[in-house]
Design a protein around this motif. Structure first.
Motif, PDB file in Angstrom:
ATOM      1  N   SER A  31       7.006  72.942  49.019  1.00 17.45           N
ATOM      2  CA  SER A  31       7.055  74.286  49.579  1.00 17.45           C
ATOM      3  C   SER A  31       5.679  74.925  49.478  1.00 17.45           C
ATOM      4  N   ASP A  33       5.585  78.310  50.045  1.00 20.04           N
ATOM      5  CA  ASP A  33       5.955  79.719  49.970  1.00 20.04           C
ATOM      6  C   ASP A  33       6.706  79.994  48.672  1.00 20.04           C
ATOM      7  N   THR A  34       6.134  80.796  47.795  1.00 19.33           N
ATOM      8  CA  THR A  34       6.776  81.093  46.508  1.00 19.33           C
ATOM      9  C   THR A  34       8.063  81.892  46.681  1.00 19.33           C
ATOM     10  N   ARG A  35       8.227  82.529  47.842  1.00 27.17           N
ATOM     11  CA  ARG A  35       9.440  83.333  48.074  1.00 27.17           C
ATOM     12  C   ARG A  35      10.651  82.470  48.368  1.00 27.17           C
ATOM     13  N   THR A  36      10.405  81.252  48.870  1.00 28.72           N
ATOM     14  CA  THR A  36      11.526  80.381  49.235  1.00 28.72           C
ATOM     15  C   THR A  36      11.537  79.069  48.458  1.00 28.72           C
ATOM     16  N   THR A  38      12.244  76.286  45.755  1.00 25.70           N
ATOM     17  CA  THR A  38      13.438  76.057  44.953  1.00 25.70           C
ATOM     18  C   THR A  38      13.120  75.128  43.788  1.00 25.70           C
ATOM     19  N   TYR A  43       4.662  72.615  44.710  1.00 25.13           N
ATOM     20  CA  TYR A  43       4.071  73.780  45.358  1.00 25.13           C
ATOM     21  C   TYR A  43       2.751  73.386  46.019  1.00 25.13           C
ATOM     22  N   PHE A  56      -0.842  82.640  43.594  1.00 21.42           N
ATOM     23  CA  PHE A  56       0.585  82.842  43.347  1.00 21.42           C
ATOM     24  C   PHE A  56       1.205  81.723  42.520  1.00 21.42           C
ATOM     25  N   LYS A  59       4.001  82.731  40.110  1.00 23.12           N
ATOM     26  CA  LYS A  59       5.256  83.039  40.805  1.00 23.12           C
ATOM     27  C   LYS A  59       5.947  81.755  41.224  1.00 23.12           C
ATOM     28  N   ALA A  60       5.175  80.762  41.660  1.00 23.72           N
ATOM     29  CA  ALA A  60       5.743  79.472  42.056  1.00 23.72           C
ATOM     30  C   ALA A  60       6.442  78.814  40.869  1.00 23.72           C
ATOM     31  N   ASN A  63       9.680  80.513  39.962  1.00 26.17           N
ATOM     32  CA  ASN A  63      10.771  80.289  40.910  1.00 26.17           C
ATOM     33  C   ASN A  63      11.202  78.828  41.027  1.00 26.17           C
TER      34      ASN A  63
END
Length: 458
Positions: A31, A33-36, A38, A43, A56, A59-60, A63
């Motif tokens: 991914s 995107d840290t917002r999506t 899983t 990352y 970020f 944040k990664a 999450n």
């Protein structure tokens, strides 16, 4: 999706560094995107014009990321976490996707073209699913980052991947086709998209034909044979792979003949070795061309007429691409994902053909990224609109004002309205809207005309 240990990942991309104690950690997908992101994913911090994904990392991790690529020019944070150090994170994910794709026992179909890429992808995927485990590009993941992300999303038992390839300049399709290594390559058509960057049709053809550079030596190349400029360019390349053409011209391998079209879809005939009649539940006669390209691929993979028609009856379409939405007393045809001169003409022709409605309304937004001739192209749209075949024209945006000005020279009726505010446009639409109406929304993605549909339906 890709499921590998970190040491396998490191070796696949020839990374600089990974602490040995992390070698056996397994990643389950990637991914950016840290917002999506899983739990269990790798990352990929991408550096953009106005952001840096490296910023970020915390944040990664929070999450669910279990490892990350890391640009060697960025200081590594002082934390106990698996950093796979690379020259460039974008090039690293491209390399990883190429290696992963080559490790899989599957067929890849690459699709490019000025218009119709997404529709062709959706149609072809729906057909192929009747016989094969098929995966297709999601949304607009069709660029230098999107194609690698798509390939890395493939499960190991995928049999066919349908990959959309977009571009804005020379060299981009060559990069994508060399990553994806398609077994079948399709050029849907050549139009006016990309003129801002490429300037001429000749350059657009050159850019699109890059798709054959990565085509399997035993592969198949399918293209729109009605375009004489494209055909001449293909002949100059001396492509050794098998070639098939589609179109209305009688010299094509797959010859299209329209039978009927209405709000429920299109009936058309394709003449190849035999003549077959198909029913397509999509609006717009231009969809016959996209469907025929898909059918040519389906036959190459030995699908029967019944398999093909079954797939057409169960289409899974991307939103905002000829998306028919039913309101309480009116319908909306939302074709607002993208726009250029050719696709806008097709949308208008589609509106003309819908004879089962009491009222026809075109909501037309700016066509963006058309280069020096953008004003002339917007005027051309206004000049071709036939007010004997539609009832109202609404325009949205500064460029679309030129469309309205040109159209007003053709009628003295107060049926043309221009706006720069979607709420005001919606209010006027509601004022003139009658029961049994069809509204066509056509504009470039940046105009967000889907918001008008949302306003009307709320």
């Amino acid at each position: 999706m890709i499921n590998k240990t970190l040491i396998e990942i490191k070796n696949m991309i020839n990374a600089y560094e990974l602490k040995e104690k992390f070698n056996d950690i397994i990643i389950n997908g990637v991914s950016k995107d840290t917002r999506t992101i899983t739990k269990g994913q790798l990352y990929i911090p991408i550096i953009g014009e106005n952001f840096d994904g490296h910023d970020f990392i915390y944040k990664a991790i929070e999450n669910g990321a279990v490892a990350t690529f890391w640009n060697k020019n960025h200081p590594i944070p002082d934390i106990d976490f698996p950093f796979i150090v690379v020259d460039d994170t974008l090039k690293a994910i491209q390399k990883l996707s190429k290696e992963y794709r080559d490790s899989l026992d599957l067929k890849v179909i690459g699709i490019t073209g000025s218009n119709g890429k997404t529709s062709t992808k959706d149609i072809l995927s729906s057909i192929l699913k009747t016989k094969y485990k098929t995966y297709k590009t999601k949304g607009n993941l069709n660029n230098e980052l999107g194609v690698p992300l798509t390939l890395l999303s493939l499960s190991e038992d995928t049999e066919i991947a349908v990959i959309e390839m977009g571009m804005s300049s020379l060299g981009e399709i060559e990069l994508l086709t060399n990553i994806a290594s398609p077994d079948v390559a399709i050029i849907t058509n050549i139009g006016t998209a990309h003129l801002q960057d490429l300037k001429t049709k000749e350059n657009i053809i050159k850019a699109k034909l890059e798709i054959v550079k990565g085509l399997n030596n035993n592969g198949l190349f399918i293209y729109h044979g009605d375009d004489e400029d494209l055909k001449k360019a293909v002949n100059k390349l001396n492509i050794n792979q098998k070639k098939l053409t589609f179109g209305k011209n009688k010299l094509n391998d797959y010859i299209i003949e329209e039978i009927s079209t209405d709000k429920d879809g299109i009936n058309f005939k394709i003449k190849n070795n035999i003549s077959e009649e198909f029913s397509l539940p999509m609006i717009g006669s231009h969809q016959m061309f996209n469907t025929t390209a898909a059918i040519a691929v389906a036959k190459y993979f030995d699908l029967s007429f019944n398999d093909i028609q079954k797939g057409l009856n169960n289409l899974e379409l991307t939103s905002m691409r000829n998306e028919l939405i039913h309101g309480k007393c009116f319908d909306i045809l939302n074709d607002s994902y993208n726009s250029n001169l050719d696709s806008s003409k097709a949308a208008i022709k589609t509106l003309y053909s819908l004879n089962n409605y009491n009222q026809k309304i075109l909501v037309f937004g700016d066509m963006l990224e058309l280069g020096d001739k953008e004003i002339d192209m917007h005027r051309e749209i206004g000049e071709l609109i036939d007010f004997n075949k539609i009832d109202y024209l609404f325009t949205f945006g500064n460029l679309a004002n030129y469309t309205a000005e040109a159209a007003k020279r053709k009628t003295n009726k107060k049926i043309i309205f221009s706006f720069d505010d979607k709420n005001k446009l919606t209010s006027k639409l509601e004022e003139v809207l009658e029961e049994g109406s069809i509204i066509v929304l056509k504009g470039s993605r940046g105009m967000k005309l889907e918001e008008i549909a949302k306003n009307l339906l709320s």
